[in-house]
Design a protein around this motif. Sequence first.
Motif, PDB file in Angstrom:
ATOM      1  N   PRO A  39       0.788  -1.236   0.000  1.00 36.57           N
ATOM      2  CA  PRO A  39       0.000   0.000   0.000  1.00 36.57           C
ATOM      3  C   PRO A  39       0.824   1.293   0.000  1.00 36.57           C
ATOM      4  O   PRO A  39       0.300   2.340  -0.314  1.00 36.57           O
ATOM      5  CB  PRO A  39      -0.778  -0.109   1.321  1.00 36.57           C
ATOM      6  N   VAL A  40       2.144   1.209   0.320  1.00 40.66           N
ATOM      7  CA  VAL A  40       2.864   2.485   0.505  1.00 40.66           C
ATOM      8  C   VAL A  40       4.169   2.541  -0.295  1.00 40.66           C
ATOM      9  O   VAL A  40       5.021   3.378  -0.051  1.00 40.66           O
ATOM     10  CB  VAL A  40       3.132   2.767   2.015  1.00 40.66           C
ATOM     11  N   ALA A  78       7.054   5.385   0.975  1.00 42.21           N
ATOM     12  CA  ALA A  78       7.030   5.628   2.433  1.00 42.21           C
ATOM     13  C   ALA A  78       8.268   5.105   3.131  1.00 42.21           C
ATOM     14  O   ALA A  78       8.298   5.016   4.353  1.00 42.21           O
ATOM     15  CB  ALA A  78       5.790   5.002   3.053  1.00 42.21           C
ATOM     16  N   GLY A  79       9.308   4.736   2.374  1.00 39.31           N
ATOM     17  CA  GLY A  79      10.562   4.352   3.023  1.00 39.31           C
ATOM     18  C   GLY A  79      10.951   2.919   2.773  1.00 39.31           C
ATOM     19  O   GLY A  79      10.321   2.216   1.957  1.00 39.31           O
ATOM     20  N   ALA A  80      11.992   2.493   3.482  1.00 40.21           N
ATOM     21  CA  ALA A  80      12.418   1.098   3.399  1.00 40.21           C
ATOM     22  C   ALA A  80      11.271   0.212   3.863  1.00 40.21           C
ATOM     23  O   ALA A  80      10.370   0.672   4.565  1.00 40.21           O
ATOM     24  CB  ALA A  80      13.633   0.899   4.297  1.00 40.21           C
ATOM     25  N   ASP A  81      11.314  -1.058   3.458  1.00 39.68           N
ATOM     26  CA  ASP A  81      10.286  -1.989   3.915  1.00 39.68           C
ATOM     27  C   ASP A  81      10.657  -2.446   5.325  1.00 39.68           C
ATOM     28  O   ASP A  81      11.568  -3.251   5.510  1.00 39.68           O
ATOM     29  CB  ASP A  81      10.216  -3.186   2.959  1.00 39.68           C
ATOM     30  N   ILE A  82       9.919  -1.903   6.294  1.00 41.99           N
ATOM     31  CA  ILE A  82      10.281  -2.147   7.700  1.00 41.99           C
ATOM     32  C   ILE A  82      10.220  -3.642   8.032  1.00 41.99           C
ATOM     33  O   ILE A  82      10.969  -4.136   8.866  1.00 41.99           O
ATOM     34  CB  ILE A  82       9.339  -1.357   8.639  1.00 41.99           C
ATOM     35  N   ARG A  83       9.338  -4.345   7.355  1.00 39.85           N
ATOM     36  CA  ARG A  83       9.215  -5.788   7.651  1.00 39.85           C
ATOM     37  C   ARG A  83      10.485  -6.543   7.291  1.00 39.85           C
ATOM     38  O   ARG A  83      10.765  -7.615   7.833  1.00 39.85           O
ATOM     39  CB  ARG A  83       8.041  -6.385   6.872  1.00 39.85           C
ATOM     40  N   GLY A 119      13.483   6.289   3.525  1.00 38.98           N
ATOM     41  CA  GLY A 119      14.163   5.909   2.289  1.00 38.98           C
ATOM     42  C   GLY A 119      13.514   6.526   1.059  1.00 38.98           C
ATOM     43  O   GLY A 119      14.180   6.742   0.040  1.00 38.98           O
ATOM     44  N   PRO A 141      11.345  10.091   9.113  1.00 40.83           N
ATOM     45  CA  PRO A 141      10.797   9.694  10.424  1.00 40.83           C
ATOM     46  C   PRO A 141      11.517   8.520  11.080  1.00 40.83           C
ATOM     47  O   PRO A 141      11.012   7.949  12.040  1.00 40.83           O
ATOM     48  CB  PRO A 141       9.362   9.293  10.061  1.00 40.83           C
ATOM     49  N   ARG A 293      -0.951  -0.595  14.517  1.00 47.68           N
ATOM     50  CA  ARG A 293      -1.801  -0.950  13.378  1.00 47.68           C
ATOM     51  C   ARG A 293      -2.567  -2.247  13.592  1.00 47.68           C
ATOM     52  O   ARG A 293      -3.512  -2.533  12.874  1.00 47.68           O
ATOM     53  CB  ARG A 293      -0.939  -1.003  12.110  1.00 47.68           C
ATOM     54  N   LYS A 297      -7.422  -4.657  14.534  1.00 45.57           N
ATOM     55  CA  LYS A 297      -7.628  -5.839  13.681  1.00 45.57           C
ATOM     56  C   LYS A 297      -8.085  -7.002  14.550  1.00 45.57           C
ATOM     57  O   LYS A 297      -7.264  -7.758  15.075  1.00 45.57           O
ATOM     58  CB  LYS A 297      -6.340  -6.182  12.948  1.00 45.57           C
TER      59      LYS A 297
END
Length: 724
Positions: A39-40, A78-83, A119, A141, A293, A297
């Motif tokens: 999504p980002v 939205a940057g590096a893939d934090i996962r 990133g 951020p 997040r 859920k």
Amino acid sequence: MGIERGDREFCVSSSFKSSGQVSYELHDDVAVMTVNNAPVNALSLAIRQDLQANIERFDSDASAKAAVIVGAGKVFIAGADIREFKLPAIEPHLPDVIDRIEECTKPVIAAIHGVALGGGLEVALGCHFRVGVKGAKVGLPEVHLGIIPGAGGTQRLPRLAGYEKALEMIPSGAPIGTSDAKAAGILDHVSEESDAVAAGLAFARSVIDEGTPMRRCSQLVPAAVDAKMFEAAKLAVAKRARGQMSPVVGVEAVEVASQTSFAEGMEKEREMFMALKNSAQHRALSHAFFSDRALGKLPEIEGVAPRQLKAIGVIGGGTMGAGIATSALMNGLSVTLIERDEEALGRAKATIAANIGGAVKKGKLSADQEVRIFEEALKLSTDYGSLSNADLVIEAVFEDIEVKKQVFKQLDAVCKAGAVLATNTSYLDVDAIAAVTERPEDVIGLHFFSPAHIMKLLEVVVAEKTAPDVIATGFQLGKIMRKVAVRAGVCDGFIGNRILASYRTAADAIVMDGSTPFDVDEVMLEFGFAMGPYAVADLAGLDIGWATRKRKAPTLAPNERFFTFPDRLCEQGWFGQKTGKGFYIYENGARKGVPNPTVFEVLAEERKQKKITEQNLSKEQILERYMAAMVNEAAKVVEEGIALRPLDVDMTLIYGYGFPRWRGGPMQYADEVGLEKILNNIREYAREDDYFWQPAKLLEELVESGRTFADLNAGKGSQSATKT
Ligand code: TC6
């Protein structure tokens, strides 16, 4: 290996297979590369590979004179893939991809819409030009994840925008809008277009036609700077960060840019980034990011639509009721507030007016909105009948079950079918309250924290018969009011106050056994809390705990320790900040107090009476006991299903009780310390007091099976074998 793309060949690593997530399309003589990773558009391995390959392709594509990088969907990148941070890093690394973009022989333009974060902004800083469309935001951020920009952000940003801007953006992590970014030189142009591709293409055309010289951030010469600026920034940032390392390291990385070549600066940035990436603080803050997040859920409300929420009712206009009403009004809801008489209504209105006025002063609301709130949105009444159209009513009356039951009987009689009936109780049995109505399925607990228009936490307390769409409505209300909603089950104190009661008892025992309240407060401040438990007690009012102890005294178990030393302060009319004296003395209305010497006398007296041999606990021992009590009770709360997952506890303590976010909450902290160590400590303490220190079965079970709270969050295994 050469891979055929169109009519050209370009080189990438031999193992590379394009995922096609970055497309390459020629618009006349401009290549548009679209990053497409919903999504980002996070910069996963596949995206980095594709981006690198497309840059190679562009550089050797004779028909392309410029390139535009855009993001598909709602944001640029939205940057590096934090996962992926948990996995071993695989080439191409982001700094190398960005260097390659910058090395391009032809202009590359980043066309930014939505956000360019972390990133994502670093990719844009590697481009030769940056264009933003209206409403776009850019920021670094990373500090909020316990790291610093690790792909050149700390070296390119100060060279492009100056040290001051870099020192503002990197340690705070706060994004900035287009006009700010243009003024700082981060954006070369702000387009009137809303479409990033169109904006990028128009800018590329002008660059090609005008032959605008390409600018590489790495080659800009940083302005001279006084080294004192960094020292001052480090001090100020460290004070705000209260133990969190990344903002301070962010300042140090920017300082490096002032001291070395770009290449050396990049190496140092990488070292600093990697050290933080391997730290407990990064693990904790990533955990907090994903937990935020995950809170909403919940299987029980998946696909369940919330009920309508436009007009709400609030019963009771004291501090809590007025705060809830304020929060609702500030977020666009209509509110009918009920009080018993006109005088009480007048007081409630004055409190709301003061709250709203404060929000206007801080720029959170406009003066027009303020006028609209009092002319249209707020209604005051002494008649329950005025609630007949309310979609949801929140009761915030005196904390007494009989009083609350009366209120709910009246609500049951006047509210329309389908209205949600909520209680703001902080301890009482929501099932018992629901049972006095003919519609227990519509009843829920919505536990706000004081002051309700400021505090972020909202416990959504699900009673036995609460309907799923009522739960969904509770979460929806949280969203509307911009709260962090956590699902809780019914028990004395729900998640937060129940755990608080336990670690407060442990603190009192620590104090009784030889330490002082000031020792405990100091340890907890050093741990990262904004205030220690005794300073908090002074702020909340010592009379609250006094009343609770009086209620509890007759129900004590024979071997239960009971601490009455704070009563000696209350007996003198010292209730904390509001009376100028409590554990601390607050001279002339000061908000920070100095230790009250009477506390030492009171403690000495009580120890003598109870024949307590004083222990000389070290700071580490104080911390271990305090945290063991918190974790043990938290484990019981999860074991009983009061909190669905450990992460629900963590977010409750972070948002409602000042637990330092960079430690991730008590369960994350416990995983870092090691559950076995904590369990062993509890067993050791139980030798002195086996009433209080009963280990949670869940904790024992996790230790036995070698699992962690994180495993439970990830759904590995049931919460507890003991749970039915
Ligand atoms: C970095 O860049 C370091 C670089 C150096 C490397 C050497 N990665 O927030 P939302 C997921 S560090 C992976 O609900 P919004 C998120 O978990 C990074 N996943 O949406 C969620 O997944 P779910 C620096 C990510 O519209 C979904 O996307 N960047 C990432 O309210 C939607 O997210 C940041 O810190 C990511 N980077 O807000 C920016 N970002 O649906 C972090 C989001 O499975 N992101 N997801 O729950 C944000 O601030 C916000 O997501 C947002 C969108 C403002 C981009």
